[in-house]
Enzyme design. Structure first.
Site, PDB file in Angstrom:
ATOM      1  CB  SER A 144      -0.830   0.024   1.241  1.00 49.42           C
ATOM      2  OG  SER A 144      -1.562   1.270   1.343  1.00 49.42           O
ATOM      3  CE1 TYR A 154      -4.196  -2.507   5.010  1.00 48.16           C
ATOM      4  CE2 TYR A 154      -3.197  -0.118   4.534  1.00 48.16           C
ATOM      5  CZ  TYR A 154      -3.777  -1.427   4.180  1.00 48.16           C
ATOM      6  OH  TYR A 154      -4.102  -1.707   2.956  1.00 48.16           O
TER       7      TYR A 154
END
Ligand code: NAP
Length: 257
Positions: A144, A154
């Site tokens: 990401s 995350y």
């Protein structure tokens, strides 16, 4: 014959929706056979049947919960089956967690770490020996843009996946195995709905399509690039992000749930 033309088998995790489903479509369009992994059996079987019909390839549905040891073992067994070699592995399955770290349950946090780090590590380990023995293979890890900035667990997990991919590409690229971290920015998929996020709070220009993320990711993987960041705006953020002051980057995002 270019590598793109040669028919091989690709295994994609999280292939029932979003970016993983798009990897399945584009790889099927290039003539690759597929193994599709996700939890929802009915959805996977339908996707496999549709792709077979549309592209004339073979698609297996392999339902598995990758936060579960038995699910991972089933995928490892498929990846280590020398009679049916997998030449392309796409580690894509993932999910977000909307709350603050201290409020989330530790079991949700641990599952996120398993899904985003431990599972790609295990599946890469399983597929790698066969690829090295054959002197060819491609591994795509969907990380990401969050990997470039410290914004919660995350982004910490995705930073691990990015670093792992960079190292593995340098270590194994010269032996024929290319490893690429695909680092999308905000992309229209089911990801945000599953988290209960309101997507309308983010300006439209920030959104990418899964089609673009995958098209650019596959092209960068074929070129042997360690990192693929789709779009110029997110490429710029990947350069600037690590230079921004910590207090700005770690500032609490507005609660969206
Ligand atoms: P998505 O549309 O929600 O799809 C997620 C996929 O992962 C589904 O196929 C889901 O299928 C599967 N999955 C979830 N948990 C699983 C588990 N425990 N075991 C097996 N499969 C599981 O999300 P997406 O946006 O395509 O996300 C794909 C990847 O892109 C993720 O790694 C995500 O972190 C990354 N990413 C997304 C964005 C974005 O803005 N969308 C941005 C950057 C990075 P089942 O529910 O059937 O299991």
């Amino acid at each position: 014959m270019t590598p793109q033309d040669s028919r091989t088998t690709a295994l994609i995790t999280g292939a029932s929706a979003g970016i993983g489903a798009e990897f399945a479509r584009q790889l099927a369009g290039q003539g690759h056979d597929l193994v599709l992994v996700a939890r929802d059996r009915a959805r996977l079987e339908k996707a496999a049947a549709d792709l077979e019909q549309q592209y004339g390839i073979t698609a297996e549905a392999l339902p598995a919960d990758l936060t579960d040891d038995a699910g991972v073992a089933a995928v490892v067994a498929r990846l280590t089956d020398d009679a049916r070699p997998v030449e392309i592995l796409v580690n894509n399955a993932g999910r977000g967690l909307v709350g603050d770290f201290e409020e989330n349950s530790i079991s949700d946090e641990k599952q996120g770490l398993v899904l985003h780090c431990q599972v790609p590590l295990e599946l890469t380990h399983a597929v790698l020996r066969g690829m090295l023995a054959r002197g060819s293979g491609r591994i795509i890890n969907v990380a990401s843009i969050a990997a470039f900035m410290p914004r919660g667990t995350y982004s910490a997990a995705k930073a691990w996946l990015l670093s792992f991919s960079r190292w593995a590409n340098a270590a194994y690229g010269k032996r024929g195995v290319k490893v690429t971290a695909v680092c999308p920015g905000l992309t229209h998929t089911e990801f945000h709905e599953r988290m209960g996020m309101d997507k309308s709070v983010t300006p439209p220009w920030m959104w990418l399509t899964a089609e673009r993320v995958v098209r650019e990711g596959l092209a960068d993987s074929l070129r042997g690039r360690a990192v693929s960041v789709p779009s110029r705006r997110y490429k710029a953020l990947a350069v600037v992000g690590p230079l921004l002051p910590g207090r700005l980057v770690t500032r609490r995002a507005p609660r969206v749930k």
